[in-house]
Each structure stands twice: as C-alpha cells, then as structure tokens.
Design a protein around this motif. Structure first.
Motif, PDB file in Angstrom:
ATOM      1  N   GLY A  66      -0.768   8.920   6.953  1.00 20.97           N
ATOM      2  CA  GLY A  66      -0.426  10.330   6.765  1.00 20.97           C
ATOM      3  C   GLY A  66       0.766  10.501   5.840  1.00 20.97           C
ATOM      4  N   LEU A  67       1.762   9.647   6.030  1.00 19.98           N
ATOM      5  CA  LEU A  67       2.952   9.679   5.172  1.00 19.98           C
ATOM      6  C   LEU A  67       2.563   9.384   3.726  1.00 19.98           C
ATOM      7  CD1 LEU A  67       6.045   9.721   4.758  1.00 19.98           C
ATOM      8  CD2 LEU A  67       6.038   7.284   5.401  1.00 19.98           C
ATOM      9  N   ARG A  68       1.777   8.341   3.522  1.00 19.00           N
ATOM     10  CA  ARG A  68       1.350   7.958   2.166  1.00 19.00           C
ATOM     11  C   ARG A  68       0.641   9.126   1.481  1.00 19.00           C
ATOM     12  NH1 ARG A  68      -2.466   3.899   3.144  1.00 19.00           N
ATOM     13  NH2 ARG A  68      -0.879   2.312   3.070  1.00 19.00           N
ATOM     14  N   LEU A  69      -0.285   9.755   2.186  1.00 16.77           N
ATOM     15  CA  LEU A  69      -1.055  10.847   1.599  1.00 16.77           C
ATOM     16  C   LEU A  69      -0.183  12.072   1.326  1.00 16.77           C
ATOM     17  CD1 LEU A  69      -3.874  11.636   0.676  1.00 16.77           C
ATOM     18  CD2 LEU A  69      -4.349  12.384   3.015  1.00 16.77           C
ATOM     19  N   ALA A  70       0.683  12.412   2.256  1.00 14.27           N
ATOM     20  CA  ALA A  70       1.565  13.572   2.060  1.00 14.27           C
ATOM     21  C   ALA A  70       2.485  13.381   0.859  1.00 14.27           C
ATOM     22  CB  ALA A  70       2.383  13.826   3.324  1.00 14.27           C
ATOM     23  N   LEU A  71       3.060  12.197   0.734  1.00 11.90           N
ATOM     24  CA  LEU A  71       3.954  11.945  -0.396  1.00 11.90           C
ATOM     25  C   LEU A  71       3.184  11.924  -1.715  1.00 11.90           C
ATOM     26  CD1 LEU A  71       6.297   9.257   1.187  1.00 11.90           C
ATOM     27  CD2 LEU A  71       6.861  11.647   0.661  1.00 11.90           C
ATOM     28  N   ALA A  72       1.995  11.345  -1.707  1.00 14.49           N
ATOM     29  CA  ALA A  72       1.187  11.310  -2.927  1.00 14.49           C
ATOM     30  C   ALA A  72       0.866  12.732  -3.394  1.00 14.49           C
ATOM     31  CB  ALA A  72      -0.101  10.529  -2.684  1.00 14.49           C
ATOM     32  N   THR A 119      -7.533   2.530 -14.113  1.00 14.28           N
ATOM     33  CA  THR A 119      -8.579   2.705 -15.124  1.00 14.28           C
ATOM     34  C   THR A 119      -9.158   4.118 -15.163  1.00 14.28           C
ATOM     35  OG1 THR A 119     -10.293   1.903 -13.612  1.00 14.28           O
ATOM     36  CG2 THR A 119      -9.220   0.268 -15.047  1.00 14.28           C
ATOM     37  N   SER A 120      -8.738   4.967 -14.273  1.00 13.86           N
ATOM     38  CA  SER A 120      -9.249   6.336 -14.242  1.00 13.86           C
ATOM     39  C   SER A 120      -8.710   7.136 -15.419  1.00 13.86           C
ATOM     40  CB  SER A 120      -8.833   7.015 -12.937  1.00 13.86           C
ATOM     41  OG  SER A 120      -9.227   8.368 -12.945  1.00 13.86           O
ATOM     42  N   ALA A 121      -9.563   7.976 -15.954  1.00 13.48           N
ATOM     43  CA  ALA A 121      -9.140   8.838 -17.057  1.00 13.48           C
ATOM     44  C   ALA A 121      -8.133   9.879 -16.571  1.00 13.48           C
ATOM     45  CB  ALA A 121     -10.347   9.529 -17.677  1.00 13.48           C
ATOM     46  N   ARG A 122      -8.248  10.279 -15.317  1.00  7.94           N
ATOM     47  CA  ARG A 122      -7.337  11.261 -14.736  1.00  7.94           C
ATOM     48  C   ARG A 122      -6.904  10.782 -13.353  1.00  7.94           C
ATOM     49  NH1 ARG A 122      -9.190  17.251 -15.571  1.00  7.94           N
ATOM     50  NH2 ARG A 122      -6.988  17.493 -15.994  1.00  7.94           N
ATOM     51  N   PRO A 123      -6.082   9.749 -13.325  1.00 10.36           N
ATOM     52  CA  PRO A 123      -5.695   9.206 -12.022  1.00 10.36           C
ATOM     53  C   PRO A 123      -4.765  10.145 -11.260  1.00 10.36           C
ATOM     54  CG  PRO A 123      -4.396   8.194 -13.739  1.00 10.36           C
ATOM     55  CD  PRO A 123      -5.423   9.071 -14.426  1.00 10.36           C
ATOM     56  N   THR A 124      -4.944  10.183  -9.977  1.00 10.55           N
ATOM     57  CA  THR A 124      -4.005  10.918  -9.123  1.00 10.55           C
ATOM     58  C   THR A 124      -3.519   9.972  -8.038  1.00 10.55           C
ATOM     59  OG1 THR A 124      -5.649  11.723  -7.544  1.00 10.55           O
ATOM     60  CG2 THR A 124      -5.223  13.113  -9.492  1.00 10.55           C
ATOM     61  N   ARG A 125      -2.302  10.193  -7.635  1.00  8.71           N
ATOM     62  CA  ARG A 125      -1.755   9.382  -6.553  1.00  8.71           C
ATOM     63  C   ARG A 125      -2.456   9.715  -5.239  1.00  8.71           C
ATOM     64  NH1 ARG A 125       1.797  10.017 -10.453  1.00  8.71           N
ATOM     65  NH2 ARG A 125       3.201   8.316 -11.007  1.00  8.71           N
ATOM     66  N   ALA A 137       0.798  -1.216   0.000  1.00  7.04           N
ATOM     67  CA  ALA A 137       0.000   0.000   0.000  1.00  7.04           C
ATOM     68  C   ALA A 137       0.831   1.267   0.000  1.00  7.04           C
ATOM     69  CB  ALA A 137      -0.900  -0.005   1.229  1.00  7.04           C
ATOM     70  N   GLY A 138       2.044   1.173  -0.431  1.00  4.15           N
ATOM     71  CA  GLY A 138       2.910   2.340  -0.474  1.00  4.15           C
ATOM     72  C   GLY A 138       2.511   3.316  -1.555  1.00  4.15           C
ATOM     73  N   CYS A 139       3.403   4.167  -1.859  1.00  2.00           N
ATOM     74  CA  CYS A 139       3.122   5.205  -2.843  1.00  2.00           C
ATOM     75  C   CYS A 139       3.271   4.712  -4.273  1.00  2.00           C
ATOM     76  CB  CYS A 139       4.085   6.372  -2.623  1.00  2.00           C
ATOM     77  SG  CYS A 139       3.776   7.236  -1.092  1.00  2.00           S
ATOM     78  N   THR A 140       3.844   3.563  -4.474  1.00  3.60           N
ATOM     79  CA  THR A 140       4.111   3.121  -5.826  1.00  3.60           C
ATOM     80  C   THR A 140       2.833   2.896  -6.604  1.00  3.60           C
ATOM     81  OG1 THR A 140       4.130   0.790  -5.282  1.00  3.60           O
ATOM     82  CG2 THR A 140       6.229   1.962  -5.104  1.00  3.60           C
ATOM     83  N   THR A 141       2.967   2.867  -7.906  1.00  4.84           N
ATOM     84  CA  THR A 141       1.806   2.645  -8.761  1.00  4.84           C
ATOM     85  C   THR A 141       1.805   1.233  -9.314  1.00  4.84           C
ATOM     86  OG1 THR A 141       3.018   3.504 -10.649  1.00  4.84           O
ATOM     87  CG2 THR A 141       1.654   5.067  -9.428  1.00  4.84           C
ATOM     88  N   THR A 142       2.632   0.365  -8.747  1.00  2.00           N
ATOM     89  CA  THR A 142       2.640  -1.014  -9.210  1.00  2.00           C
ATOM     90  C   THR A 142       1.465  -1.761  -8.618  1.00  2.00           C
ATOM     91  OG1 THR A 142       4.080  -1.643  -7.396  1.00  2.00           O
ATOM     92  CG2 THR A 142       5.136  -1.109  -9.495  1.00  2.00           C
ATOM     93  N   SER A 143       1.057  -2.798  -9.286  1.00  2.00           N
ATOM     94  CA  SER A 143      -0.091  -3.570  -8.849  1.00  2.00           C
ATOM     95  C   SER A 143       0.205  -4.293  -7.554  1.00  2.00           C
ATOM     96  CB  SER A 143      -0.453  -4.596  -9.925  1.00  2.00           C
ATOM     97  OG  SER A 143      -1.474  -5.439  -9.448  1.00  2.00           O
ATOM     98  N   ALA A 184      -4.063   7.091  -2.718  1.00  5.56           N
ATOM     99  CA  ALA A 184      -3.660   7.049  -1.310  1.00  5.56           C
ATOM    100  C   ALA A 184      -4.880   7.130  -0.396  1.00  5.56           C
ATOM    101  CB  ALA A 184      -2.680   8.181  -1.005  1.00  5.56           C
ATOM    102  N   GLN A 185      -5.833   8.001  -0.741  1.00  6.55           N
ATOM    103  CA  GLN A 185      -7.044   8.115   0.063  1.00  6.55           C
ATOM    104  C   GLN A 185      -7.849   6.819   0.020  1.00  6.55           C
ATOM    105  OE1 GLN A 185      -8.458  11.675  -1.867  1.00  6.55           O
ATOM    106  NE2 GLN A 185      -7.886  12.946  -0.120  1.00  6.55           N
ATOM    107  N   CYS A 186      -7.914   6.201  -1.126  1.00  9.88           N
ATOM    108  CA  CYS A 186      -8.618   4.933  -1.269  1.00  9.88           C
ATOM    109  C   CYS A 186      -7.956   3.861  -0.396  1.00  9.88           C
ATOM    110  CB  CYS A 186      -8.633   4.509  -2.740  1.00  9.88           C
ATOM    111  SG  CYS A 186      -9.519   2.965  -3.060  1.00  9.88           S
ATOM    112  N   LEU A 187      -6.637   3.776  -0.441  1.00  3.53           N
ATOM    113  CA  LEU A 187      -5.914   2.797   0.367  1.00  3.53           C
ATOM    114  C   LEU A 187      -6.129   3.050   1.858  1.00  3.53           C
ATOM    115  CD1 LEU A 187      -2.608   2.666  -1.686  1.00  3.53           C
ATOM    116  CD2 LEU A 187      -4.351   0.874  -1.553  1.00  3.53           C
ATOM    117  N   ASN A 188      -6.074   4.304   2.254  1.00 10.25           N
ATOM    118  CA  ASN A 188      -6.306   4.651   3.657  1.00 10.25           C
ATOM    119  C   ASN A 188      -7.713   4.253   4.092  1.00 10.25           C
ATOM    120  OD1 ASN A 188      -3.718   5.707   3.692  1.00 10.25           O
ATOM    121  ND2 ASN A 188      -4.359   7.830   3.873  1.00 10.25           N
TER     122      ASN A 188
END
Length: 123
Positions: free
Chosen positions: A82-88, A47-53, A13-19, A57-61
C-alpha cells in the motif's frame, strides 16, 4: 530473519527506479522466481514508451502476491504494498519528488518492520 527479508525487499521493490538486478545477494532473500518477477517489472518499466511508477508498483505488488508463501507476515507485506503504491501515485502526479518518495518509503518501511517484529515476538 523476517526483518532481513523485508529490508531486502525494501531495497528490491521500493519506489526507486533503479534496477533490482544490482541489489546485494542475501541468503534469506527472495527466491529466484520472485527475483525474476521483480526484474520483469523493472524491464517493463524501463522499456515502456510511457512508464509510470504506479504501473511499476502494481507490477511489483502482483509479483509479490504470486509468491505469497515467501512472506511470513502478510499484514506487513500488505502495508508495504500500500505504501509503495501510494507513493508511486504521488510521484506520478507531481505531488512529491522521487527522492522524497524514496526517503518516505525507507522511513515508513522501518516502522512496518518494527511492527512486524513486535507481532512475531508477541506470538
């Protein structure tokens, strides 16, 4: 055991965008329900047209909060979230690269885990 759980979650659940579905399987890892929630967040991101990290991060949290009983140290979980969201947010705003965010996440997660272990040992 707690460190193993947080280490696995750091990978999942880190910041990476890997599956997250390619993460190693560990017996003390997240439940099937939490894994499905993590995978749903990753799928939504991909699958989002405009994905944001930040949205990922909010979804994972939110997923972790729905499975709060799987996290014995809520303070450590809150710090990790908090770290995940701040970095994203920093990556989304162009203030740092994804690689730098990944490195910062790993570095800080180690500190969070050490503090969690110290709290556990103290009592």
């Amino acid at each position: 055991m707690r460190i193993a759980i947080f280490a696995l979650l750091g990978l999942l659940a880190g910041c990476t965008t890997t599956s997250t579905s390619t993460a190693p399987s560990v017996p003390t890892g997240p439940s099937a329900g939490l894994n499905r929630a993590y995978n749903a967040c990753q799928t939504a991101y991909e699958t989002s047209a405009r994905p944001t990290r930040t949205s990922r991060a909010q979804c994972l949290n939110n997923a972790e909060n729905r499975f709060a009983s799987e996290f014995p140290d809520r303070a450590a979980l809150s710090q990790q979230q908090g770290l995940r969201l701040a970095l994203a947010k920093r990556v989304d705003s162009g203030q740092m690269t994804q690689a730098a965010a990944d490195a910062a996440y790993a570095r800080e997660l180690t500190k969070i885990q050490a503090a969690s272990e110290a709290r556990r040992a103290a009592g």
